[in-house]
Write a protein that holds these residues in place. Structure first.
Motif, PDB file in Angstrom:
ATOM      1  N   UNK A 158       0.830  -1.207   0.000  1.00 13.24           N
ATOM      2  CA  UNK A 158       0.000   0.000   0.000  1.00 13.24           C
ATOM      3  C   UNK A 158       0.862   1.253   0.000  1.00 13.24           C
ATOM      4  N   UNK A 159       1.923   1.252   0.800  1.00  9.26           N
ATOM      5  CA  UNK A 159       2.835   2.396   0.814  1.00  9.26           C
ATOM      6  C   UNK A 159       3.476   2.568  -0.554  1.00  9.26           C
ATOM      7  N   UNK A 160       3.909   1.463  -1.134  1.00  2.00           N
ATOM      8  CA  UNK A 160       4.578   1.499  -2.433  1.00  2.00           C
ATOM      9  C   UNK A 160       3.636   1.967  -3.540  1.00  2.00           C
ATOM     10  N   UNK A 161       2.463   1.357  -3.606  1.00  2.56           N
ATOM     11  CA  UNK A 161       1.541   1.673  -4.709  1.00  2.56           C
ATOM     12  C   UNK A 161       0.956   3.083  -4.591  1.00  2.56           C
ATOM     13  N   UNK A 162       0.767   3.555  -3.375  1.00  2.00           N
ATOM     14  CA  UNK A 162       0.132   4.866  -3.199  1.00  2.00           C
ATOM     15  C   UNK A 162       1.126   5.983  -2.875  1.00  2.00           C
ATOM     16  N   UNK A 163       2.390   5.623  -2.661  1.00  2.00           N
ATOM     17  CA  UNK A 163       3.355   6.650  -2.309  1.00  2.00           C
ATOM     18  C   UNK A 163       4.526   6.804  -3.248  1.00  2.00           C
ATOM     19  N   UNK A 164       4.685   5.864  -4.182  1.00  2.00           N
ATOM     20  CA  UNK A 164       5.830   5.910  -5.101  1.00  2.00           C
ATOM     21  C   UNK A 164       5.383   6.482  -6.440  1.00  2.00           C
TER      22      UNK A 164
END
Length: 203
Positions: free
Chosen positions: A110-116
């Protein structure tokens, strides 16, 4: 039989690690996810979800989802056993595999998909607040694993299992969100160092 592989992505890596631990060689079809090749008509024909890995059997049957593929190979090649041998061990491995996946992997993802920024095409409605919220969930999940590994050598008990593979690829994905296992989580760091020494970690 051939395996459509997605390179550094965690789910394809789970299957490659599993096969390496088993000593099984399967012809690979590399798919460059960075270039969006998994969105091609060919992949969509095999898996309408356009996700990897995909295992195409000799009879044309298609298996997707990393754990389903791993279970297929476990049934074909029971040793070394990675899903459990007796009812308690089977349940324990299932429990910790699911905890590693649902508590840690989903939070990191979730961090990767929504923050990268590089994931904007895959996640066109990126929600920065959701990425921030899940950063706390990542630490909570790491603490869960550290507490467990203070009591056992491996995640599900005294021996290596598929649960360790799931936890390992999840922690490796944390590099993409610039997060590492905190220094104070000594048990988890001990386990991770041991995992890096396994030949399958390079698969």
């Amino acid at each position: 039989m051939k395996l459509y592989d997605g390179g550094r992505a965690p789910n394809p890596r789970r299957v490659r690690m599993f096969l390496a631990e088993k000593g099984i060689e399967v012809p690979m079809v590399p798919v460059d996810m960075a270039k969006g090749e998994h969105w091609s008509p060919e992949i969509a024909r095999l898996n309408p979800l356009k996700r990897l890995p995909i295992l195409e059997l000799d009879d044309g049957s298609i298996l997707t989802e990393s754990m389903a593929i791993c279970r297929y190979f476990e049934a074909l090649h029971p040793e070394p056993n990675l899903f459990g041998e007796d009812p308690v061990e089977i349940a324990m491995i299932e429990m910790w595999n699911r905890r590693a996946e649902f508590e840690l992997y989903t939070a990191v993802q979730a961090v990767f998909r929504h923050g990268h920024p590089g994931m904007a095409k895959a996640e066109p409605r990126q929600i920065a607040e959701w990425a921030d919220l899940n950063r706390d969930r990542v630490i909570e999940a790491l603490q869960l694993l550290d507490d467990r590994l203070a009591k056992t050598e491996y995640l599900a008990g005294a021996r290596f299992s598929v649960a360790d593979i799931t936890a390992f690829v999840s922690i490796e994905l944390m590099k993409a969100i610039k997060t590492s296992v905190p220094e104070e989580m000594a048990s988890l760091r001990r386990w991770h160092a041991a995992m890096l020494e396994r030949p399958s970690a390079k698969a």
